[in-house]
Design an enzyme around this catalytic site. Structure first.
Site, PDB file in Angstrom:
ATOM      1  N   SER A  15       0.826  -1.203   0.000  1.00 54.69           N
ATOM      2  CA  SER A  15       0.000   0.000   0.000  1.00 54.69           C
ATOM      3  C   SER A  15       0.862   1.256   0.000  1.00 54.69           C
ATOM      4  O   SER A  15       1.823   1.369   0.761  1.00 54.69           O
ATOM      5  CB  SER A  15      -0.912   0.018   1.229  1.00 54.69           C
ATOM      6  OG  SER A  15      -1.609   1.245   1.297  1.00 54.69           O
TER       7      SER A  15
ATOM      8  N   ARG B 159     -17.473   8.872   3.466  1.00 55.70           N
ATOM      9  CA  ARG B 159     -17.440   7.675   4.288  1.00 55.70           C
ATOM     10  C   ARG B 159     -18.007   7.980   5.674  1.00 55.70           C
ATOM     11  O   ARG B 159     -17.285   8.407   6.589  1.00 55.70           O
ATOM     12  CB  ARG B 159     -16.005   7.144   4.402  1.00 55.70           C
ATOM     13  CG  ARG B 159     -15.372   6.818   3.045  1.00 55.70           C
ATOM     14  CD  ARG B 159     -13.932   6.392   3.182  1.00 55.70           C
ATOM     15  NE  ARG B 159     -13.318   6.165   1.881  1.00 55.70           N
ATOM     16  CZ  ARG B 159     -12.029   5.848   1.696  1.00 55.70           C
ATOM     17  NH1 ARG B 159     -11.230   5.746   2.747  1.00 55.70           N
ATOM     18  NH2 ARG B 159     -11.552   5.650   0.485  1.00 55.70           N
TER      19      ARG B 159
ATOM     20  N   HIS C  61     -13.114  -0.114  -5.238  1.00 58.55           N
ATOM     21  CA  HIS C  61     -12.435   0.229  -3.984  1.00 58.55           C
ATOM     22  C   HIS C  61     -13.159  -0.363  -2.775  1.00 58.55           C
ATOM     23  O   HIS C  61     -13.258   0.254  -1.716  1.00 58.55           O
ATOM     24  CB  HIS C  61     -12.302   1.742  -3.823  1.00 58.55           C
ATOM     25  CG  HIS C  61     -11.040   2.181  -3.144  1.00 58.55           C
ATOM     26  ND1 HIS C  61      -9.876   2.428  -3.829  1.00 58.55           N
ATOM     27  CD2 HIS C  61     -10.749   2.422  -1.843  1.00 58.55           C
ATOM     28  CE1 HIS C  61      -8.929   2.802  -2.980  1.00 58.55           C
ATOM     29  NE2 HIS C  61      -9.435   2.804  -1.757  1.00 58.55           N
TER      30      HIS C  61
ATOM     31  N   ASP D  85     -11.205  -6.931  -7.766  1.00 53.04           N
ATOM     32  CA  ASP D  85     -11.360  -6.958  -6.317  1.00 53.04           C
ATOM     33  C   ASP D  85     -12.696  -6.340  -5.954  1.00 53.04           C
ATOM     34  O   ASP D  85     -13.482  -5.989  -6.829  1.00 53.04           O
ATOM     35  CB  ASP D  85     -10.187  -6.270  -5.596  1.00 53.04           C
ATOM     36  CG  ASP D  85     -10.188  -4.746  -5.719  1.00 53.04           C
ATOM     37  OD1 ASP D  85     -11.220  -4.141  -6.083  1.00 53.04           O
ATOM     38  OD2 ASP D  85      -9.138  -4.133  -5.453  1.00 53.04           O
TER      39      ASP D  85
ATOM     40  N   ARG E 284     -10.459  -7.268   2.611  1.00 55.72           N
ATOM     41  CA  ARG E 284     -10.937  -7.321   3.991  1.00 55.72           C
ATOM     42  C   ARG E 284     -10.643  -8.656   4.679  1.00 55.72           C
ATOM     43  O   ARG E 284     -10.300  -8.659   5.875  1.00 55.72           O
ATOM     44  CB  ARG E 284     -12.424  -6.989   4.036  1.00 55.72           C
ATOM     45  CG  ARG E 284     -12.717  -5.501   3.770  1.00 55.72           C
ATOM     46  CD  ARG E 284     -14.186  -5.185   3.937  1.00 55.72           C
ATOM     47  NE  ARG E 284     -14.467  -3.764   3.782  1.00 55.72           N
ATOM     48  CZ  ARG E 284     -14.887  -3.201   2.648  1.00 55.72           C
ATOM     49  NH1 ARG E 284     -15.060  -3.959   1.561  1.00 55.72           N
ATOM     50  NH2 ARG E 284     -15.126  -1.907   2.583  1.00 55.72           N
TER      51      ARG E 284
END
Length: 432
Positions: A135, A198, A329, A360, A384
């Site tokens: 990442s 979010r 995402h 993904d 996750r």
């Protein structure tokens, strides 16, 4: 079974047997083998901030739901009386032979789940021989993660995720470091040129990066510190508001930025580093010309992450891009977006095998991976599940969460009458 790694007829049964043998002694697996229980236990183990960031989605969570609903609209149609005693999960991807079509996705600010998360995830991926996409918003310098992976398995495959900064000097530095640490590909994330709405994070007022969580690729980069220094010159120091929350944030910054803790509490550089990151981490003006510029920076394969429209996939083919990741995402950017599975179907039909297609967002089990491969994906990125395993048991937990997916993929392959993931196509499925 062949010993060169091509055939993997025992992966699923071996995993089952390992768990059942432990059960004889009254031991159950520390990492649940179904996603629902894994998620439930991870939530209990994580902080509210950690859960909000890693598990949360954009808006009302409609895209996360769509990801699962779209997968459920495809059913596996098993075939019988076929010899499936030997099966292969092995694939070739950008010149590397991989034991299975699965990669560990990049997840930013992973330390919200476990300290130095990226080092532990790298260790887990190396144990399984699968690539880890480092990442750009990691909690350990890429060089540290690469070294850990090498200590586990020489030549362990790794890629690097790039967020395109507003300062191209930093982009060049990050790409150069990725090349030196042995990245096999550069994955440019396109769908996060600004953060999505979010609510889980917003309701807590929690942005990890403001606490210097998830900016280790930056604070380990000499070019980044040059940019910080430039910004500090001539800057007029504003008198900060003093509050309990501000003191806690300052302590977090001081701990997460390199250097002595006590000095970091009073020096201007750590706080300036956070402010600089927040200002420059991503560029909304990013366009196709920038991707061509990246080709001039590196000879590594370029993979574009966040592609959902067939026309964008066709453009990637036209420009000679090596691969794409069909991704929304994890449902974290646009509420009400098309699911990755629905987009995958359209994009596979559009590009007709002219570049590598990964996918993904919402793929949590071995049967999910099977469906993605049958729909035309070359590989699937897992996010996750490995983060939840990490939260429960560090590197071992991240490894076991993905090992369970591998085992189920192997068993699903055989039980549905197939022997090679490379030969899967839509004839293995029925649209409901």
């Amino acid at each position: 079974m062949r010993h060169n790694g091509a055939m993997t007829s025992s992966i699923g049964r071996a995993r089952q047997n390992e768990i059942y043998r432990a059960g004889i002694h009254g031991r159950s697996p520390s990492i649940p083998t179904d996603f629902a229980t894994l998620e439930e236990r991870a939530r209990a183990a994580m902080s509210a901030r950690g859960w909000a960031y890693i598990a949360g989605g954009a808006g009302e969570g409609r895209t996360m739901a769509a990801n699962r609903d779209a997968l459920d609209r495809w059913a596996i149609v098993p075939r019988v009386l076929r010899d499936t005693s030997e099966r292969s999960l092995q694939i070739e991807l950008f010149g590397q032979t991989l034991p299975a079509p699965i990669l560990f996705s990049p997840v930013g600010a992973g330390a919200l789940a476990h300290d130095r998360a990226d080092v532990h995830i790298g260790h887990a991926a190396a144990e399984l021989g699968l690539p880890y996409i480092f990442s750009n918003q990691g909690c350990a310098p890429m060089e540290d993660v690469a070294a850990e992976m090498e200590s586990v398995r020489q030549g362990a495959p790794r890629w690097f995720q790039l967020y395109w900064s507003t300062d191209d000097r930093l982009v060049r530095s990050l790409v150069s470091r990725a090349e030196k640490m042995g990245a096999a590909a550069i994955v440019v994330t396109l769908d996060t040129t600004m953060l999505g709405w979010r609510p889980q994070d917003l309701n807590l007022g929690s942005l990890p990066f403001a606490r210097a969580e998830g900016i280790d690729q930056y604070t380990s980069d000499p070019t980044f510190w040059e940019i910080v220094s430039e910004r500090l010159k001539g800057a007029v120091a504003a008198k900060p508001e003093v509050s309990i929350g501000a003191i806690k944030t300052l302590l977090s910054i001081a701990r997460n930025v390199p250097g002595d803790l006590r000095k970091n509490l009073t020096a201007p550089e750590p706080r300036a580093a956070v402010e600089t990151f927040l200002d420059i981490y991503s560029r909304p003006s990013l366009d196709w010309d920038d991707i061509l510029t990246l080709r001039e920076m590196t000879d590594l394969p370029i993979v574009l992450k966040g592609v959902l429209h067939p026309d964008d996939a066709r453009k990637a083919v036209e420009l000679g891009i090596d691969g794409i990741v069909v991704s929304n995402h994890g449902g974290r950017q646009v509420d009400g977006s098309i699911s990755s599975t629905d987009a995958l179907v359209d994009i596979v039909d559009a590009v007709k095998g002219q570049l590598k297609i990964l996918v993904d967002s919402g793929f949590y089990t071995g049967s999910d991976v099977f469906k993605a491969l049958a729909l035309g994906a070359d590989a699937v990125c897992i996010g996750r599940p490995h983060m939840y395993g990490l939260a429960l048991n560090g590197a071992d937990g991240a490894r076991d969460a993905v090992a369970n997916i591998l085992a189920e993929l192997d068993l699903t392959l055989g039980l549905s009458g197939h022997t090679d993931v490379n030969a899967l196509d839509r004839s293995a499925l029925k649209r409901l």
